[in-house]
Design an enzyme around this catalytic site. Sequence first.
Site, short mmCIF file in Angstrom:
data_model
loop_
_atom_site.label_atom_id
_atom_site.label_comp_id
_atom_site.label_asym_id
_atom_site.label_seq_id
_atom_site.Cartn_x
_atom_site.Cartn_y
_atom_site.Cartn_z
N ASP A 75 52.30 32.20 44.14
CA ASP A 75 51.06 32.97 44.20
C ASP A 75 50.96 33.71 45.53
OD1 ASP A 75 50.47 31.82 41.80
OD2 ASP A 75 48.87 30.51 42.54
N ARG A 124 54.67 39.36 39.51
CA ARG A 124 53.47 39.29 38.68
C ARG A 124 52.40 40.09 39.44
NH1 ARG A 124 51.20 33.74 38.93
NH2 ARG A 124 52.30 33.06 37.07
C1 LIG Z 1 47.94 34.93 35.73
C2 LIG Z 1 47.13 35.31 36.94
C3 LIG Z 1 47.56 34.94 38.20
C4 LIG Z 1 46.83 35.32 39.34
N1 LIG Z 1 47.32 35.01 40.58
C5 LIG Z 1 46.69 35.52 41.68
C6 LIG Z 1 47.25 35.37 42.98
O1 LIG Z 1 48.30 34.74 43.16
N2 LIG Z 1 46.62 35.97 44.02
C7 LIG Z 1 45.46 36.71 43.86
O2 LIG Z 1 44.94 37.26 44.85
N3 LIG Z 1 44.89 36.82 42.64
C8 LIG Z 1 45.46 36.27 41.56
N4 LIG Z 1 44.89 36.43 40.32
C9 LIG Z 1 43.51 36.97 40.21
C10 LIG Z 1 43.49 38.49 40.21
O3 LIG Z 1 43.82 39.00 41.48
C11 LIG Z 1 42.09 39.03 39.83
O4 LIG Z 1 41.16 38.62 40.78
C12 LIG Z 1 41.60 38.58 38.47
O5 LIG Z 1 42.63 38.50 37.53
C13 LIG Z 1 40.55 39.58 37.94
O6 LIG Z 1 41.11 40.85 37.80
P1 LIG Z 1 41.56 41.50 36.39
O7 LIG Z 1 42.86 42.17 36.59
O8 LIG Z 1 41.50 40.52 35.30
O9 LIG Z 1 40.58 42.73 36.15
P2 LIG Z 1 39.04 42.91 36.34
O10 LIG Z 1 38.74 44.36 36.14
O11 LIG Z 1 38.62 42.31 37.64
O12 LIG Z 1 38.48 42.08 35.14
C14 LIG Z 1 38.59 42.54 33.79
C15 LIG Z 1 37.71 41.64 32.93
O13 LIG Z 1 38.33 40.34 32.83
C16 LIG Z 1 37.34 39.30 32.86
N5 LIG Z 1 37.64 38.43 34.01
C17 LIG Z 1 38.49 38.70 35.02
N6 LIG Z 1 38.56 37.66 35.88
C18 LIG Z 1 37.72 36.70 35.43
C19 LIG Z 1 37.35 35.39 35.91
N7 LIG Z 1 37.86 34.84 37.01
N8 LIG Z 1 36.44 34.69 35.16
C20 LIG Z 1 35.92 35.22 34.04
N9 LIG Z 1 36.24 36.46 33.55
C21 LIG Z 1 37.13 37.19 34.23
C22 LIG Z 1 36.01 40.02 32.95
O14 LIG Z 1 35.49 40.14 31.65
C23 LIG Z 1 36.33 41.37 33.50
O15 LIG Z 1 35.43 42.37 33.13
C24 LIG Z 1 45.61 36.05 39.18
C25 LIG Z 1 45.19 36.43 37.91
C26 LIG Z 1 45.93 36.07 36.79
C27 LIG Z 1 45.44 36.51 35.44
#
Ligand SMILES: Cc1cc2nc3c(=O)[nH]c(=O)nc-3n(C[C@H](O)[C@H](O)[C@H](O)COP(=O)(O)OP(=O)(O)OC[C@H]3O[C@@H](n4cnc5c(N)ncnc54)[C@H](O)[C@@H]3O)c2cc1C
Length: 248
Positions: A75, A124
Amino acid sequence: MYTRLGENVSDPAEADAVARHYHDAIDRIHAQHADCEPSVKLTQLGLDLDRTRAVAHVRALAEHAQACGTYLWVDMEQSPYVDTTLDIVREARAVAPVGVCLQAYLHRTADDLARMVSRGIGVRLVKGAYKELPDVALQKKSDVDEHYFTLARTMLSAAAGGFRAVFGTHDTALIARIRAHAGSINPAPRHEFHLLYGIQRDQQRVLASKGAHVRVLIAYGDYWFPWYMRRLAERPANVWFVVKNIMG
Ligand SMILES: Cc1cc2nc3c(=O)[nH]c(=O)nc-3n(C[C@H](O)[C@H](O)[C@H](O)COP(=O)(O)OP(=O)(O)OC[C@H]3O[C@@H](n4cnc5c(N)ncnc54)[C@H](O)[C@@H]3O)c2cc1C
């Protein structure tokens, strides 16, 4: 995919226990013949206390994962950790395949992505979860989304050469754009979507039913409450996602 919640440990013994936990999980999952990849945080493996030890843990986990037919993901944490994380991932790549998370909100990510592609390190791509200052990170969601798509195009080009291209996002509009772009390339490059367990399950099913390669990341462990509260405090927009998903 699975990750045990937690960050910055304060005692080397805790870091060793986290490493043992993942070795045990790799063995158990292998025994069940399940296709399930570990995702680790370097601060949980003791990076702040003893870099050498953290590197040893990551290398050993990457080797163990490979021996059990799986793949280690690392991560990405706050921006001051990016250089060290990428260095450690490069060191681990010398012994076994490994992938790393890159954050689209950071200005530097295009350069980091090029370096990872050239070294055969899987990526990723996520938007980024931490509160970062404007000198290191884009602040507007629309800018982050556009940067994400630009990076995604680079990743899809590289995927033709065997690079592991993974998109960690729940953003349906972005996912549709990425899929459309991949479909416009002949032959369509292999790519995956990684989503968090329990978030937008319908979207996960729809994607899988359309033939997309989808994995779900399960975060577990005693540390879930402080971890979740910290994420909410750092990025208040996360509160809205949670409310929407609970209501949905
Ligand atoms: C598999 C995976 C690994 C990750 N690893 C890391 C990492 O190592 N470092 C890091 O900084 N970030 C990590 N993240 C988090 C990432 O950076 C984002 O903060 C998070 O995924 C929200 O962004 P989004 O791309 O889904 O889009 P967004 O535009 O932020 O969200 C799109 C939609 O998804 C839904 N959604 C998104 N996140 C959430 C939540 N937490 N709870 C409920 N609903 C939600 C909402 O409906 C939102 O409208 C990871 C995310 C995933 C999916």
